[in-house]
Design a protein around this motif. Structure first.
Motif, mmCIF file in Angstrom:
data_model
loop_
_atom_site.group_PDB
_atom_site.id
_atom_site.type_symbol
_atom_site.label_atom_id
_atom_site.label_comp_id
_atom_site.label_asym_id
_atom_site.label_seq_id
_atom_site.Cartn_x
_atom_site.Cartn_y
_atom_site.Cartn_z
ATOM 1 N N VAL A 147 -30.686 10.176 -72.954
ATOM 2 C CA VAL A 147 -30.057 9.192 -72.067
ATOM 3 C C VAL A 147 -30.373 7.783 -72.574
ATOM 4 O O VAL A 147 -31.534 7.470 -72.873
ATOM 5 C CB VAL A 147 -30.569 9.348 -70.621
ATOM 6 C CG1 VAL A 147 -29.956 8.291 -69.717
ATOM 7 C CG2 VAL A 147 -30.266 10.748 -70.099
ATOM 8 N N PHE A 148 -29.343 6.957 -72.644
ATOM 9 C CA PHE A 148 -29.521 5.565 -73.066
ATOM 10 C C PHE A 148 -29.326 4.633 -71.874
ATOM 11 O O PHE A 148 -28.394 4.801 -71.086
ATOM 12 C CB PHE A 148 -28.521 5.187 -74.159
ATOM 13 C CG PHE A 148 -28.671 3.775 -74.655
ATOM 14 C CD1 PHE A 148 -29.583 3.474 -75.638
ATOM 15 C CD2 PHE A 148 -27.913 2.742 -74.104
ATOM 16 C CE1 PHE A 148 -29.744 2.169 -76.088
ATOM 17 C CE2 PHE A 148 -28.070 1.438 -74.543
ATOM 18 C CZ PHE A 148 -28.991 1.154 -75.535
ATOM 19 N N ILE A 149 -30.228 3.644 -71.764
ATOM 20 C CA ILE A 149 -30.123 2.628 -70.717
ATOM 21 C C ILE A 149 -30.104 1.247 -71.364
ATOM 22 O O ILE A 149 -31.015 0.893 -72.117
ATOM 23 C CB ILE A 149 -31.301 2.707 -69.725
ATOM 24 C CG1 ILE A 149 -31.257 4.039 -68.971
ATOM 25 C CG2 ILE A 149 -31.272 1.542 -68.743
ATOM 26 C CD1 ILE A 149 -32.441 4.255 -68.044
ATOM 27 N N ASP A 150 -29.057 0.492 -71.090
ATOM 28 C CA ASP A 150 -28.977 -0.907 -71.525
ATOM 29 C C ASP A 150 -29.865 -1.730 -70.593
ATOM 30 O O ASP A 150 -29.591 -1.852 -69.399
ATOM 31 C CB ASP A 150 -27.528 -1.383 -71.446
ATOM 32 C CG ASP A 150 -27.334 -2.814 -71.926
ATOM 33 O OD1 ASP A 150 -28.295 -3.609 -71.873
ATOM 34 O OD2 ASP A 150 -26.210 -3.153 -72.340
ATOM 35 N N ALA A 151 -30.941 -2.282 -71.147
ATOM 36 C CA ALA A 151 -31.937 -2.981 -70.334
ATOM 37 C C ALA A 151 -31.351 -4.179 -69.595
ATOM 38 O O ALA A 151 -31.813 -4.529 -68.499
ATOM 39 C CB ALA A 151 -33.104 -3.430 -71.211
ATOM 40 N N ASP A 152 -30.346 -4.809 -70.176
ATOM 41 C CA ASP A 152 -29.749 -5.978 -69.532
ATOM 42 C C ASP A 152 -28.783 -5.571 -68.421
ATOM 43 O O ASP A 152 -28.759 -6.191 -67.357
ATOM 44 C CB ASP A 152 -29.013 -6.831 -70.564
ATOM 45 C CG ASP A 152 -29.968 -7.506 -71.526
ATOM 46 O OD1 ASP A 152 -30.827 -8.266 -71.055
ATOM 47 O OD2 ASP A 152 -29.877 -7.246 -72.736
#
Length: 532
Positions: free
Chosen positions: A94-99
């Motif tokens: 799973v990828f999460i864009d921190a912004d």
């Protein structure tokens, strides 16, 4: 491999990474997870249902396109065939864009980037950490965690859940807040680096709220605190300021300011500009004046997008580019400025830049600030809501606003109304505070919060955002101030007024002092309170 083994690995990698940084990582500055061979899914609840059905652990990567070390991790370990093959076969990735998902940074207590979270198939946390591992070490960790999940044995390697033992005072006490102020100043003095300047023995930052707190309280007179701020700013100008294109890098990796962290951020440079101008007014310096001029130029020419009518949020890191001399930079493609507008970043930045007008007297720069504020006002009027970010290529707003979005936007409109006296800005400040109250206010506690207290990365996180909201209520001129808002601001000040001991404990073993910023926000809010 046990926990101590991974601790030793992390220690060795810190030294190795420093060498990489000094040598210059030759990666693409805008590299993203979509170019990787790891089969990433976006964060959503169905993802965890999939993990449970397949009885697979989850590998969750929290990353940002501007983050240098995220590129190191992506182009290193995650580009290794043996790593991505193992991940794709044995994990749900799973990828999460921190912004884009800053709410998830808070939920998983991500204190640095990249941040890795491993979860059990049922969604419970297996392990989490911030930083970078090399391919072999990361693969070893993956295999260890896979075996633990298969065996059903819990992993007790890392337990960094926030512990909230704080009991707020039942009554407002100005003396208790003055005690926080006294402890705050003592910590600043005791931890000031008299040889290299700045605070602490770890990463070195410009701490704008902290430094401005001391400058504003000096009331035009130099003192020991303003001298320390002045020395630190001059050191920062020589170490993390870009003399070629202007603007400051985010911070220094080492206590001696030797290794810049090469991202350029809108909020860092906006607050730095305000700070430089006020510091230079108090103690004139050619170095500070030149850096202020260069920073304003950088913001205006690099981050303002005339088509959008607003400042963009950041320019990505590129170590090799920024180490080039001016003559070679002219022939090299610049690091990308990401075409996204984040509401919390833009709001915070414009609130800082509003303070620069009396010093810059630059009508064109002031017009860009005004247009950016109107851009946010247009969002409120068109959408009747607060959003988190805007994609100009799609001309669309995304994700309902976080507490940070609401807090910083409310403060911007309150400050803008105080300066320009435009009735619509007062209305927008009240509307934003109203939305924030409906979505985030806990009537029982008398403060604003997202989720449960146990999900927060630190008590300072809660302190900082509530203090910004208190300032928004209090910066509205008295004649226009809502009595209920004054009551809420007082209650926020009351709730956090018992944190002197926590502040002292926080500083006891600290190497980095970024947490001081939240206390500066709080003490600044107290200065605005009429009943102190």
């Amino acid at each position: 491999m046990n926990v101590n083994s991974y601790t030793k690995i992390a220690s060795r990698l810190s030294a190795a990474i420093l060498v990489l940084f000094l040598a210059g990582w030759q990666g693409a500055s805008a590299y993203t997870h979509k170019k990787l061979s790891v089969k990433f899914l976006e964060y959503q609840e169905d993802t965890f249902t999939l993990a449970k059905e397949r009885n697979k652990p989850v590998f969750m990567l929290i990353s940002a396109v501007w983050c240098y070390w995220c590129h190191v991790f992506e182009e290193g370990a995650l580009s290794s065939e043996k790593v991505y093959s193992y991940l794709n076969e044995n994990f749900v990735n799973v990828f999460i864009d921190a912004d884009a998902r800053r709410d998830l940074l808070a939920r998983y207590q991500a204190k640095t980037l990249p941040y890795v979270v491993f979860l059990n198939p049922d969604g419970s946390i297996l392990r989490k950490y911030g930083g970078v591992l090399e391919a072999d070490d990361f693969l070893g960790l993956l295999k260890t965690l896979k075996k633990q999940v298969a065996s059903g044995k819990p992993d007790g390697a890392i337990k960094d859940q926030a512990v909230f033992s704080y009991s707020p005072p039942s009554r407002f006490s100005a003396d208790a807040i003055r005690e926080i102020d006294a402890v705050y100043k003592e910590i600043f003095q005791e931890n000031f680096d008299e040889e290299e300047y700045g605070l602490g023995a770890g990463k070195k930052y410009i701490l704008p709220e902290t430094f401005l707190y001391f400058i504003d309280n000096a009331k035009g007179k130099k003192n020991e605190f303003t001298k320390m701020v002045d020395e630190t700013l001059k050191k920062a100008v020589g170490a993390i300021y870009d003399p070629v294109e202007g603007g400051f890098f985010r911070y220094a990796e080492t206590h001696d300011w030797r290794v810049p962290h090469y991202e350029k951020m809108l909020d860092v440079n906006s607050s730095a500009l305000s700070l430089l101008l006020k510091a230079n007014a108090l103690s004139p310096s050619g170095a500070l004046s030149d850096a202020a001029r260069g920073t304003a130029g950088y913001l205006s020419s690099n981050l303002f997008d005339d088509d959008i009518g607003a400042f963009l949020s950041f320019q990505v890191a590129d170590t090799s580019y920024y180490r080039l001399p001016a003559s070679r930079r002219e022939k090299t493609e610049k690091p990308a400025v990401i075409r996204k507008v984040f509401v919390d970043t833009l709001s915070k930045s414009m609130a800082s830049l509003l303070d620069t007008a009396p010093y810059t007297r630059d009508d064109k720069f002031a017009e860009k600030i005004r247009r950016s504020i109107e851009f946010l006002a247009d969002m409120m009027d068109r959408e009747n809501n607060v959003y988190h970010y805007y994609l100009p290529d799609e001309k669309k707003w995304f994700i309902k606003g976080t507490l940070a979005d609401h807090a910083n936007l409310a403060l911007l409109f309150a400050r803008s109304y105080k300066i320009f006296k435009k009735p619509e800005h007062l209305r927008l400040a009240r509307d934003t505070l109203g939305y924030a109250r409906a979505k985030f206010f806990d009537a029982k506690l008398g403060i604003y919060k997202e989720g449960s207290l146990a999900d927060l990365p630190s008590m300072e996180y809660l302190l900082g955002l509530n203090s910004i909201i208190a300032k928004a209520w209090l910066e509205i001129p008295e004649a226009d101030r809502d009595k209920e808002g004054l009551k809420i601001a007082k209650n926020i000040l009351r709730y956090f007024s018992g944190m002197a001991d926590l502040l002292g404990e926080r500083a006891w073993a600290a190497r980095d002092f970024g947490f001081m910023e939240a206390y500066a926000e709080y003490l600044s809010a107290f200065k605005l309170y009429p009943g102190k």
